[in-house]
Design an enzyme around this catalytic site. Structure first.
Site, short mmCIF file in Angstrom:
data_model
loop_
_atom_site.label_atom_id
_atom_site.label_comp_id
_atom_site.label_asym_id
_atom_site.label_seq_id
_atom_site.Cartn_x
_atom_site.Cartn_y
_atom_site.Cartn_z
N LYS A 174 -113.83 0.00 -79.33
CA LYS A 174 -113.07 -1.24 -79.01
C LYS A 174 -113.82 -2.38 -79.53
O LYS A 174 -113.66 -3.60 -79.24
CB LYS A 174 -113.18 -1.40 -77.47
CG LYS A 174 -112.56 -0.15 -76.54
CD LYS A 174 -111.48 0.36 -77.19
CE LYS A 174 -110.25 -0.26 -76.91
NZ LYS A 174 -109.08 0.39 -77.76
N HIS A 180 -116.96 7.13 -84.32
CA HIS A 180 -117.68 6.07 -83.34
C HIS A 180 -119.10 6.60 -83.12
O HIS A 180 -119.59 6.03 -82.17
CB HIS A 180 -116.81 6.19 -82.00
CG HIS A 180 -115.77 5.36 -82.16
ND1 HIS A 180 -115.44 3.98 -82.64
CD2 HIS A 180 -114.44 5.54 -81.41
CE1 HIS A 180 -114.33 3.42 -82.51
NE2 HIS A 180 -113.68 4.52 -81.81
N SER A 205 -112.97 -4.54 -72.97
CA SER A 205 -111.81 -4.16 -73.53
C SER A 205 -111.86 -2.51 -73.45
O SER A 205 -110.90 -1.97 -73.26
CB SER A 205 -112.18 -4.33 -75.27
OG SER A 205 -111.14 -3.70 -75.74
P1 A3P Z 1 -108.80 -6.09 -76.55
O1 A3P Z 1 -108.87 -5.01 -75.56
O2 A3P Z 1 -109.85 -7.24 -75.98
O3 A3P Z 1 -107.50 -6.60 -76.79
P2 A3P Z 1 -110.59 -0.83 -81.19
O4 A3P Z 1 -109.66 -0.62 -82.49
O5 A3P Z 1 -111.96 -0.50 -81.90
O6 A3P Z 1 -110.22 0.34 -80.46
O7 A3P Z 1 -110.67 -2.14 -80.73
C1 A3P Z 1 -109.49 -2.70 -79.87
C2 A3P Z 1 -109.66 -4.23 -79.62
O8 A3P Z 1 -109.39 -4.75 -80.77
C3 A3P Z 1 -108.77 -4.43 -78.65
O9 A3P Z 1 -109.39 -5.89 -77.86
C4 A3P Z 1 -107.58 -5.11 -79.59
O10 A3P Z 1 -106.62 -5.82 -78.78
C5 A3P Z 1 -108.31 -5.69 -80.60
N1 A3P Z 1 -107.44 -5.80 -81.69
C6 A3P Z 1 -106.92 -4.97 -82.54
N2 A3P Z 1 -106.20 -5.35 -83.61
C7 A3P Z 1 -106.66 -6.66 -83.72
C8 A3P Z 1 -106.38 -7.91 -84.34
N3 A3P Z 1 -105.58 -7.64 -85.55
N4 A3P Z 1 -106.74 -8.93 -84.27
C9 A3P Z 1 -107.90 -9.15 -83.17
N5 A3P Z 1 -107.94 -8.25 -82.37
C10 A3P Z 1 -107.46 -7.18 -82.52
#
Ligand code: A3P
Length: 292
Positions: free
Chosen positions: A48, A107, A137
């Protein structure tokens, strides 16, 4: 929805004291013995932290900003998730079947990364996110993803997260471990908050790290296509076909902001976390931005 509710929550076990999905632990020898190749690129992160965002940026850079090429397949098929294991498929099998140059995602905490990545001197991009937003998140992700254990209530999860007994281990150890490794290995260490503040600057850093040279207009196109709103609408970056995820409960692209923790932390929790943070981060030069 009903079908999803009937899926049992993910089971966990441990490898060297790190909590991981049980099926990952059961396949640990195979994962540990993975053979990296010198031209592999690895994207590493705590869950996340902005992994998918970084993955899409990398894929677009590799494809010189060609949007259609980046839509060739869902993100987890373009860039195998190294330690991911399901009965019918695994990240390792996917990676082994893939032509080079490969881009992989993990991860794993730094000490659990298969040693061949160090031996082959692979380039690595690590992305980190401030602990408060990362925790919020992850809480929503564990709620919507039956591949992981049920997080319980927010108050319960807050304690579990701080204890480090969450899947893929302690946030503190993860970000610090990879930060330290940067001294002896080619690792580009990115921050979610910096990517929010100035995406073009951070995308340019990635481009330079990959040894590419793209025109300004291509960079601008990549900035636009990796913005939260565009990625939220892109079926190839949303895990829409993962039956274990309930996007109606909480979408994969949830909020995409810095500072959402303020809507979740009580004052007491914020105080507890700040104290914990001071203690755990005393032995590192690493620092984070908690709000923009
Ligand atoms: P939130 O749950 O705070 O919205 P991962 O890809 O490591 O699983 O992380 C997911 C998190 O990154 C989520 O956070 C998601 O919304 C956010 N995220 C994914 N793409 C993004 C982007 N282009 N810009 C900003 N945040 C992004």
């Amino acid at each position: 929805e009903l079908e999803w509710a009937l899926i049992p929550p993910g089971e966990v076990s441990q490898v060297d004291g790190i909590v991981l999905e049980k099926n990952i632990c059961n396949s640990w020898d195979k994962i540990w013995n993975f053979e990296a190749k010198p031209d592999d690129l690895l994207i590493a992160s705590y869950p996340k932290a902005g992994t998918t965002w970084t993955q899409e940026i990398v894929d677009l850079i590799q494809n010189n900003g060609d949007i259609e090429k980046s839509k060739r397949a869902p993100i987890h098929l373009r860039q195998p998730f190294l330690e991911w294991v399901r009965t019918t498929n695994s990240g390792i099998d996917q990676a082994n079947a893939m032509p080079s140059p490969r881009t992989l995602k993990t991860h794993l905490p730094v000490q659990l990364l298969p040693p061949s990545f160090w031996e082959k001197n692979c380039k690595i991009i690590y992305v980190a996110r401030n602990v408060k937003d990362n925790m919020v998140s992850y809480y929503y992700f564990q709620k919507m993803n039956k591949g992981l254990p049920d997080p319980g209530s927010w108050d319960e999860y807050f304690e579990t997260f701080l204890s480090g007994k969450v899947v893929w281990g302690s946030w503190f150890d993860h970000v610090k471990g990879w930060w330290k490794k940067k001294e002896s290995h080619p690792i580009l260490y990115l921050f979610y908050e910096e990517m929010m503040k100035d995406p073009k600057r951070e995308i340019r850093k990635v481009m330079e790290f990959l040894g590419k040279n793209l025109k300004e207009e291509v960079l601008d196109k990549i900035v636009y296509n990796t913005s939260f709103d565009v990625m939220k609408r892109n079926p190839m970056t949303n895990y829409i076909n993962d039956v274990k995820m309930n996007h109606r409960l909480s979408p994969f692209m949830r909020k995409g902001v810095t500072g959402d923790w303020k809507n979740h932390f009580t004052e007491a929790q914020n105080k507890q976390l700040n104290e914990n943070y001071e203690k755990n981060m005393a032995d590192t030069s690493l620092s984070f931005c908690m709000e923009l």
